[in-house]
Design a protein around this motif. Structure first.
Motif, short mmCIF file in Angstrom:
data_model
loop_
_atom_site.label_atom_id
_atom_site.label_comp_id
_atom_site.label_asym_id
_atom_site.label_seq_id
_atom_site.Cartn_x
_atom_site.Cartn_y
_atom_site.Cartn_z
N LEU A 1 68.21 41.35 -0.74
CA LEU A 1 69.14 40.28 -1.12
C LEU A 1 69.07 39.09 -0.17
N ALA A 2 68.54 39.30 1.02
CA ALA A 2 68.45 38.20 1.99
C ALA A 2 67.59 37.06 1.48
N HIS A 3 66.75 37.35 0.48
CA HIS A 3 65.86 36.32 -0.07
C HIS A 3 66.43 35.68 -1.34
N LEU A 4 67.64 36.09 -1.74
CA LEU A 4 68.23 35.59 -2.97
C LEU A 4 69.47 34.76 -2.68
N SER A 5 69.62 33.66 -3.40
CA SER A 5 70.86 32.89 -3.39
C SER A 5 70.82 31.89 -4.52
N TRP A 6 71.99 31.60 -5.09
CA TRP A 6 72.05 30.58 -6.14
C TRP A 6 71.73 29.21 -5.57
N ASP A 7 72.03 28.99 -4.28
CA ASP A 7 71.67 27.71 -3.65
C ASP A 7 70.15 27.52 -3.68
N ARG A 8 69.44 28.56 -3.32
CA ARG A 8 67.97 28.48 -3.32
C ARG A 8 67.44 28.30 -4.73
N THR A 9 68.03 29.03 -5.69
CA THR A 9 67.59 28.90 -7.08
C THR A 9 67.74 27.46 -7.55
N TRP A 10 68.91 26.86 -7.28
CA TRP A 10 69.12 25.49 -7.73
C TRP A 10 68.19 24.51 -7.02
N ARG A 11 67.94 24.73 -5.74
CA ARG A 11 67.00 23.88 -5.00
C ARG A 11 65.62 23.91 -5.64
N ASP A 12 65.16 25.11 -5.95
CA ASP A 12 63.82 25.26 -6.55
C ASP A 12 63.77 24.62 -7.94
#
Length: 394
Positions: free
Chosen positions: A359-370
């Motif tokens: 889970l350390a590699h998952l976040s909605w922030d990262r998803t939206w950034r990508d």
């Protein structure tokens, strides 16, 4: 429409985003809400719900959410054909674009069925965020598949809610990218703290096996009913609205507790006092392509998880032995018993540690950034192509 334009704050530098949605904003907090609350940090976001029909003149009902999203619900005069009703909605949206002064904006579509309401729009970039295979859901309109083909022709990018869905859509659009369900780890990790129990489950004995989400044709009624019958000492806590199925069809028993819909903020309170979290999905057309958001949420809460063999749960969570996968009532019962036995053991701690690392590699922030990076790249490519076309014309 009397929609007054709101001054654009300096921090909102990106083009506005018009979102054509099939889910009410205040329904279950899931992918659209996670993404659009983040989009609203840098854009004006207009979240367009499905219409409400009644004996009134056409207008847009507007609501400003604390997160910055503007929720728009079209109110359309009843008595018209679906095509005319969508044409009326399209006129309201064209007025919105004009009155809000949206000279540059992007279009984000969740439901191909409502594609006609975008008639006359000229977005910079069009995104199809395909979070589910809606055409395979109960009661899906027959026009949906044809309109999805039209959307594929117009879309610059296609985002999918999981890898199984990506495998199906990448054959139909060169700009397809997989974005499976992500998670706000800190929010759900609160369940590992000493949170007070929710009043409506506080009096229930342990062990408790819980589920939250929409209870519809994807939910395996027979599986839960048989488990509850076999294991009267297990308490099944089921949270969420009942949709598209008759509540009378749901299994009943002293150890089955339907506690209704809960807010996103309340979920850690319930998870903190569950012993096993369940993904009891039926294996049918409606679940072939799903990527349950609750999988990483359950794990972030530190609760053992048991799931039926949904493809996007098997890969990666089952393959990494983070979630127990069980096919059939006998296997599901055994997996739940194993999860209960492992709760307070070194093996259970080790499984939670491996889940935390994943889970350390998952976040909605990262998803939206990508996603945002792909949108800007698509916009730049279109601008470059238009510039070249203009030079060629000269």
């Amino acid at each position: 429409m009397n929609l007054s334009a709101t001054p654009l704050p300096g921090r909102l530098s990106a083009p506005a985003l018009l979102v054509v949605a099939h889910l009410r904003w205040d329904f279950v907090f899931q992918r659209p809400q996670h993404l659009m609350t983040r989009a609203a940090r840098s854009r004006r976001v207009y979240y367009i719900e499905e219409p409400f029909f009644g004996p009134h003149a056409d207008h847009l009902q507007r609501r400003e959410e604390p997160c910055g999203v503007t929720v728009l619900r079209p109110h359309i005069e009843e008595g018209h054909s679906p095509a005319e009703s969508q044409a009326r909605t399209a006129r309201l949206l064209r007025e919105l674009v004009r009155e809000e002064g949206l000279t540059e904006y992007d279009l984000w579509v969740y439901t191909p069925y409502e594609l006609p309401i975008t008639e006359g729009m000229t977005p910079r970039v069009t995104v199809y965020d395909c979070m589910d295979e809606l055409a395979q859901f109960k009661g899906a309109p027959p026009e949906l598949r044809e309109r999805e083909e039209q959307l594929f022709e117009r879309a610059d990018l296609v985002f999918t809610g999981g890898y199984r869905l990506y495998e199906a859509k990448r054959e139909r659009h060169a700009g397809a990218h997989p974005f499976p369900s992500s998670v706000e780890v800190d929010h759900f990790a609160r369940a590992r703290q000493a949170l007070a129990d929710a009043p409506d489950q506080a009096g229930l004995p342990r062990p408790r096996l819980g589920f939250y989400g929409v209870i519809d044709e994807r939910f395996d009624i027979q599986l839960i009913g048989e488990l509850a019958r076999r294991r009267p000492e297990w308490q099944f806590v089921l949270l969420g609205p009942v949709v598209k199925i008759d509540p009378a069809e749901l299994p009943r028993g002293e150890n089955l507790h339907y506690l209704g819909m809960k807010s996103y903020g309340e979920l850690p309170t319930y998870l903190a006092h569950w012993d096993v979290a369940l993904l009891p999905f039926a294996l049918n057309e409606a679940t072939e392509f799903i990527s349950p958001t609750k999988t990483p949420e359950y794990l972030a809460a530190g609760v053992p998880v048991v799931s039926t063999p949904i493809r996007d749960v098997v890969r990666p969570y089952g393959e990494k032995d983070l979630v127990r996968i069980a096919d059939g009532v006998d296997a599901f019962e055994a997996a739940c018993a194993a999860a209960l036995a492992e709760r307070h053991t070194p093996a259970g701690e080790e499984r939670r540690a491996r889940a935390d690392a994943h889970l350390a590699h998952l976040s909605w922030d990262r998803t939206w950034r990508d996603m945002s990076a792909l949108i800007e790249r698509a916009a730049a490519e279109k601008q470059g192509a238009n510039t070249l076309a203009g030079v060629a014309d000269d």
